[in-house]
Scaffold this motif. Structure first.
Motif, mmCIF file in Angstrom:
data_model
loop_
_atom_site.group_PDB
_atom_site.id
_atom_site.type_symbol
_atom_site.label_atom_id
_atom_site.label_comp_id
_atom_site.label_asym_id
_atom_site.label_seq_id
_atom_site.Cartn_x
_atom_site.Cartn_y
_atom_site.Cartn_z
ATOM 1 N N VAL A 95 1.626 -0.697 -9.493
ATOM 2 C CA VAL A 95 2.064 -0.886 -8.665
ATOM 3 C C VAL A 95 1.214 -2.498 -8.141
ATOM 4 N N VAL A 96 0.152 -2.071 -8.932
ATOM 5 C CA VAL A 96 -1.025 -2.860 -8.603
ATOM 6 C C VAL A 96 -1.074 -3.640 -9.854
ATOM 7 N N ARG A 97 -0.536 -3.325 -10.690
ATOM 8 C CA ARG A 97 -0.553 -4.519 -12.208
ATOM 9 C C ARG A 97 -0.867 -5.541 -12.150
ATOM 10 N N ASP A 98 0.144 -6.430 -11.541
ATOM 11 C CA ASP A 98 -0.557 -7.883 -10.991
ATOM 12 C C ASP A 98 -0.796 -8.193 -10.161
ATOM 13 N N SER A 132 2.509 -7.685 8.175
ATOM 14 C CA SER A 132 1.101 -8.549 7.983
ATOM 15 C C SER A 132 1.133 -8.599 6.237
ATOM 16 N N ALA A 133 1.612 -8.042 5.897
ATOM 17 C CA ALA A 133 0.743 -7.491 4.570
ATOM 18 C C ALA A 133 1.905 -8.642 3.659
ATOM 19 N N ALA A 134 3.024 -8.781 3.727
ATOM 20 C CA ALA A 134 4.489 -9.039 3.190
ATOM 21 C C ALA A 134 4.178 -10.928 3.473
ATOM 22 N N ALA A 135 4.035 -11.205 5.090
ATOM 23 C CA ALA A 135 3.795 -12.163 5.626
ATOM 24 C C ALA A 135 1.985 -13.201 4.693
ATOM 25 N N VAL A 143 -0.410 -10.207 0.678
ATOM 26 C CA VAL A 143 -0.797 -8.566 0.335
ATOM 27 C C VAL A 143 -0.292 -8.933 -0.723
ATOM 28 N N ASP A 144 -0.278 -8.153 -2.268
ATOM 29 C CA ASP A 144 0.229 -7.719 -3.641
ATOM 30 C C ASP A 144 0.966 -6.369 -2.949
ATOM 31 N N ALA A 145 0.036 -5.077 -2.581
ATOM 32 C CA ALA A 145 0.723 -4.240 -2.798
ATOM 33 C C ALA A 145 -0.077 -3.529 -1.539
ATOM 34 N N VAL A 146 0.496 -2.105 -1.403
ATOM 35 C CA VAL A 146 -0.136 -1.075 -0.207
ATOM 36 C C VAL A 146 -0.187 0.216 -0.861
ATOM 37 N N LEU A 147 -1.528 0.849 -1.270
ATOM 38 C CA LEU A 147 -1.231 1.944 -1.327
ATOM 39 C C LEU A 147 -1.719 2.616 -0.298
ATOM 40 N N VAL A 148 -1.036 3.818 0.354
ATOM 41 C CA VAL A 148 -0.985 5.047 0.945
ATOM 42 C C VAL A 148 -1.312 6.397 1.299
ATOM 43 N N GLN A 193 10.020 -5.240 0.311
ATOM 44 C CA GLN A 193 9.456 -6.139 -0.407
ATOM 45 C C GLN A 193 8.184 -6.598 -0.847
ATOM 46 N N VAL A 194 7.111 -5.243 -0.007
ATOM 47 C CA VAL A 194 5.794 -5.925 -0.896
ATOM 48 C C VAL A 194 5.785 -4.229 -1.314
ATOM 49 N N PRO A 195 5.262 -3.962 -3.011
ATOM 50 C CA PRO A 195 5.505 -2.897 -3.427
ATOM 51 C C PRO A 195 4.146 -1.685 -2.767
ATOM 52 N N TRP A 196 4.184 -0.241 -3.255
ATOM 53 C CA TRP A 196 3.809 0.831 -2.057
ATOM 54 C C TRP A 196 3.850 1.920 -3.129
#
Length: 282
Positions: A118-121, A143-146, A149-154, A176-179
């Motif tokens: 998920v965070v590779r790039d 907000s992350a998409a707008a 932000v490149d990725a979200v981790l939960v 749309q946001v990799p997570w």
């Protein structure tokens, strides 16, 4: 594409909408059996664009014409997927209000990717520690998409980004946001910051500096030059009220505050995330 008229929610074909528990809907141990629910044409389209696999649609008859583009797309790509049409009074019983957004769709839940994938790039990543409010989770994703932000981790105890309300509030940006999830499921007695014991070292191994969004005596302002200069940065946000675990704050490379006026000491976590994302955007 099968168009199926349903007279009652008691029909077993509607289990994904009416009878599966949250635990079943959120299944991570058996992702091949898990589902999630998307609401409204726009959100369903974003799920399809992200490659999500639909299982069925559910709507009131009056929405068939308005949602014909969505139906046609699913028919072209997944002709076996049924469209269930139910009376208004039954859908009101299901949702608790008139289904003004037009439709619900059940999708197969994808298997979660690894953190490394998920965070590779990625340059800027958000980490959500145990946020227990679906509205906040969805708003953070939007907000992350707008704001790039490149990725979200939960973390393991954070509420599910694919829960119906979180998906709706995010306007489908959860697709749309990799997570993915970070940290192992832990014994509840280990405390809410247990994920960080392995999670934060993993992020450092992947090249990220870590920044805890929290109030403390040694915090730096959000516009700190060193923070902005980090080539790869993971911002860690905590839940409403309690905030981040003290052990998480202590283990991060930075503790960061948003400078405020009029004696206000904090913002809602969704608002704080938007401010931080804007300040630290590429």
């Amino acid at each position: 594409m099968p168009l199926v008229e349903i007279s009652t929610l008691d029909d077993p074909r509607l289990d994904a909408y009416a009878r599966l528990t949250d635990v079943q809907l959120r299944s991570r141990l058996e992702p091949e059996r898990g589902v999630f629910i998307a609401e409204s044409g726009n959100v369903i389209e974003r799920a399809l664009e992200a490659g999500m696999q639909p299982l069925s649609l559910l709507m009131e008859a009056k929405w068939l014409d308005a949602l014909q583009p969505v139906i046609a797309r699913i028919e072209a790509e997944h002709p076996e997927v049924p469209v269930f049409v139910a009376p208004r009074e039954e859908l009101a019983r299901l949702t608790g209000f008139e289904l003004t957004r037009g439709a619900l769709a059940a999708f197969k839940r994808p298997a979660p990717p690894s953190v490394a994938d998920v965070v590779r790039d990625a340059r800027l990543v958000a980490v959500l520690e145990n946020i227990t409010n679906h509205t906040n989770v969805g708003a953070i994703f939007r907000s992350a998409a707008a704001l790039g932000v490149d990725a979200v981790l939960v973390t393991p105890e954070c509420y599910d980004p694919l829960y119906r309300r979180a998906v709706r509030v995010s306007m489908g940006t959860v697709f749309q946001v990799p997570w993915t999830r970070i940290g192992e499921e832990a014994d509840p007695r280990a405390g809410k910051g247990a994920w960080a014991e392995d999670g934060l070292p993993l992020l450092r191994d992947l090249g990220f500096a870590t920044a805890a969004m929290a109030l403390s005596d040694d915090s730096v302002p959000l516009d700190d030059a060193d923070l902005a200069a980090e080539p790869k940065l993971a911002l860690v946000f905590g839940t409403e009220g309690d905030g981040l675990a003290p052990t998480t704050i202590a283990a991060c490379d930075y503790t960061v505050r948003i400078p405020m006026q009029h004696g206000v000491d904090s913002l809602n976590v969704a608002a704080a995330s938007a401010v931080a994302f804007w300040e630290l955007r590429r």
